[in-house]
Write a protein that holds these residues in place. Structure first.
Motif, mmCIF file in Angstrom:
data_model
loop_
_atom_site.group_PDB
_atom_site.id
_atom_site.type_symbol
_atom_site.label_atom_id
_atom_site.label_comp_id
_atom_site.label_asym_id
_atom_site.label_seq_id
_atom_site.Cartn_x
_atom_site.Cartn_y
_atom_site.Cartn_z
ATOM 1 N N ASN A 1 0.849 -1.193 0.000
ATOM 2 C CA ASN A 1 0.000 0.000 0.000
ATOM 3 C C ASN A 1 0.885 1.244 0.000
ATOM 4 O O ASN A 1 1.755 1.401 0.857
ATOM 5 C CB ASN A 1 -0.898 -0.005 1.239
ATOM 6 C CG ASN A 1 -1.899 1.132 1.238
ATOM 7 O OD1 ASN A 1 -2.509 1.431 0.219
ATOM 8 N ND2 ASN A 1 -2.078 1.773 2.380
ATOM 9 N N LEU A 2 0.665 2.128 -0.970
ATOM 10 C CA LEU A 2 1.465 3.341 -1.109
ATOM 11 C C LEU A 2 0.578 4.567 -1.063
ATOM 12 O O LEU A 2 -0.608 4.504 -1.376
ATOM 13 C CB LEU A 2 2.213 3.327 -2.447
ATOM 14 C CG LEU A 2 3.165 2.176 -2.732
ATOM 15 C CD1 LEU A 2 3.710 2.304 -4.154
ATOM 16 C CD2 LEU A 2 4.298 2.136 -1.722
ATOM 17 N N GLY B 1 2.109 -4.899 3.360
ATOM 18 C CA GLY B 1 3.044 -3.903 3.874
ATOM 19 C C GLY B 1 2.570 -2.512 3.512
ATOM 20 O O GLY B 1 2.094 -2.292 2.383
ATOM 21 N N ASN B 2 2.654 -1.570 4.450
ATOM 22 C CA ASN B 2 2.155 -0.218 4.227
ATOM 23 C C ASN B 2 3.317 0.780 4.187
ATOM 24 O O ASN B 2 4.105 0.865 5.126
ATOM 25 C CB ASN B 2 1.175 0.181 5.334
ATOM 26 C CG ASN B 2 0.336 1.394 4.956
ATOM 27 O OD1 ASN B 2 0.385 1.859 3.828
ATOM 28 N ND2 ASN B 2 -0.426 1.898 5.903
ATOM 29 N N ALA C 1 10.629 -2.447 -2.733
ATOM 30 C CA ALA C 1 9.288 -2.840 -2.291
ATOM 31 C C ALA C 1 8.394 -3.141 -3.494
ATOM 32 O O ALA C 1 7.640 -4.126 -3.488
ATOM 33 C CB ALA C 1 8.676 -1.744 -1.435
ATOM 34 N N VAL C 2 8.471 -2.302 -4.523
ATOM 35 C CA VAL C 2 7.642 -2.491 -5.714
ATOM 36 C C VAL C 2 8.045 -3.755 -6.464
ATOM 37 O O VAL C 2 7.191 -4.497 -6.983
ATOM 38 C CB VAL C 2 7.736 -1.254 -6.631
ATOM 39 C CG1 VAL C 2 7.150 -1.540 -8.009
ATOM 40 C CG2 VAL C 2 7.028 -0.070 -5.991
ATOM 41 N N VAL D 1 0.362 -7.046 -5.697
ATOM 42 C CA VAL D 1 -0.752 -6.101 -5.734
ATOM 43 C C VAL D 1 -0.317 -4.815 -5.046
ATOM 44 O O VAL D 1 0.246 -4.848 -3.942
ATOM 45 C CB VAL D 1 -2.003 -6.664 -5.032
ATOM 46 C CG1 VAL D 1 -3.113 -5.623 -5.001
ATOM 47 C CG2 VAL D 1 -2.482 -7.921 -5.728
ATOM 48 N N ILE D 2 -0.576 -3.672 -5.679
ATOM 49 C CA ILE D 2 -0.214 -2.366 -5.119
ATOM 50 C C ILE D 2 -1.442 -1.475 -5.128
ATOM 51 O O ILE D 2 -2.018 -1.225 -6.190
ATOM 52 C CB ILE D 2 0.920 -1.699 -5.926
ATOM 53 C CG1 ILE D 2 2.160 -2.598 -5.956
ATOM 54 C CG2 ILE D 2 1.261 -0.327 -5.341
ATOM 55 C CD1 ILE D 2 3.254 -2.099 -6.897
ATOM 56 N N THR D 3 -1.860 -1.015 -3.944
ATOM 57 C CA THR D 3 -2.917 -0.009 -3.881
ATOM 58 C C THR D 3 -2.274 1.347 -3.631
ATOM 59 O O THR D 3 -1.272 1.448 -2.916
ATOM 60 C CB THR D 3 -3.940 -0.316 -2.774
ATOM 61 O OG1 THR D 3 -3.267 -0.490 -1.521
ATOM 62 C CG2 THR D 3 -4.726 -1.571 -3.098
#
Length: 279
Positions: free
Chosen positions: A36-37, A69-70, A94-95, A100-102
């Motif tokens: 989560n970004l 992970g946030n 991290a990417v 999945v990336i929100t």
């Protein structure tokens, strides 16, 4: 025939000889990652961490084998997240690991010019001083300041610059993520309008005009691995999603409430079945 049986027996012996922990490590090696970004909405500012959308969506995805992970921070804009993707190791690493990336980003592109204009109007040097001067000034001065800001051409120019920045940055953000990880699935939260139309039709309409092209940019850049969670519509249908109010006594917190974060989780769940999120 004898040789085939010997090969089979040797394979069985080799498997049995493996350490138990080596066999057990395989499922963990296949675990998928949720990242989560973004800004203070992504961080969960204003609510208990367990009530933030990151926690709720992480719990939902955990049933499909994801670990979350946030990496979100108060006050960041689209330019910040693009810069981190292009130039910082911690973000890139991290990417690279994420399935999945929100992302919640863009709100500060238009919020920061407003805060700056308010600080100038109240002659405040910090957010805490601004809050104090607003309270001490009372409702009459507050109403005057709001009307001045709505008529401020310099502020409007800054607001539209923030919109244009987002429109330029968002396709670059997608490209930067997929350059690092071409299999990553990206979900961006659409931007919502925190202003109550009944309190200030003029301010509400201004926010709509600013938000509309930003959300349109998100929709235009959807694809097989890029989706939009329609937070804008979800919040428009539920007045309890945000407690922001410019009517005295004011509440200038534009962040989602517990109900708002739950609505975000529901919108994220609607976007796509997690079973298709795989490298």
């Amino acid at each position: 025939m004898y040789k085939k049986w010997m090969v089979f027996i040797l394979v069985v012996i080799m498997i049995l000889a493996l350490p138990i922990n080596a066999l057990a490590a395989r499922p963990n090696a296949e675990a998928r990652t949720y990242l989560n970004l973004g800004d203070s909405i992504a961080r969960g500012t204003g609510v208990d961490p367990m009530d933030a959308y990151f926690s709720g969506y992480s719990e939902y995805l955990s049933g499909f084998g994801f670990e979350g992970g946030n990496m979100a921070f108060d006050g960041v804009t689209s330019s910040w997240i693009l810069n981190e993707l292009l130039y910082t190791d911690w973000m890139q690493e991290a990417v690279e690991e994420a399935d999945v990336i929100t992302i919640s980003i863009g709100g500060n592109n238009i919020l920061q010019p407003v805060i700056g204009a308010m600080m100038k109007a109240y002659n405040a040097q910090s957010i805490s001083e601004l809050e104090e001067k607003i309270v001490n000034g009372g409702p009459d001065i507050w109403d005057i300041i709001i009307q001045q800001l709505l008529a401020d051409d310099e502020l409007r120019a800054a607001l539209w610059l923030g919109v244009e920045d987002f429109q330029s940055h968002w396709p670059q953000i997608i490209n930067a993520i997929h350059y690092l990880n071409e299999e990553a699935n990206i979900i961006i939260l659409s931007i919502y309008n925190p202003v109550c139309k009944m309190e200030s039709p003029e301010l509400y309409q201004l926010m709509e005009e600013l938000i509309r092209p930003m959300n349109q940019t998100m929709r235009e850049n959807q694809g097989r691995r890029v989706s939009v969670a329609n937070v804008y519509n979800a919040f428009r249908r539920n007045e309890d999603a945000v407690n922001f109010s410019i009517a005295w006594p004011i509440n200038l917190d534009p962040h989602p409430t517990n109900i708002g974060h739950q609505l975000i989780v529901e919108e994220l769940m609607r976007v796509r079945n997690p079973r298709v999120f795989a490298k």
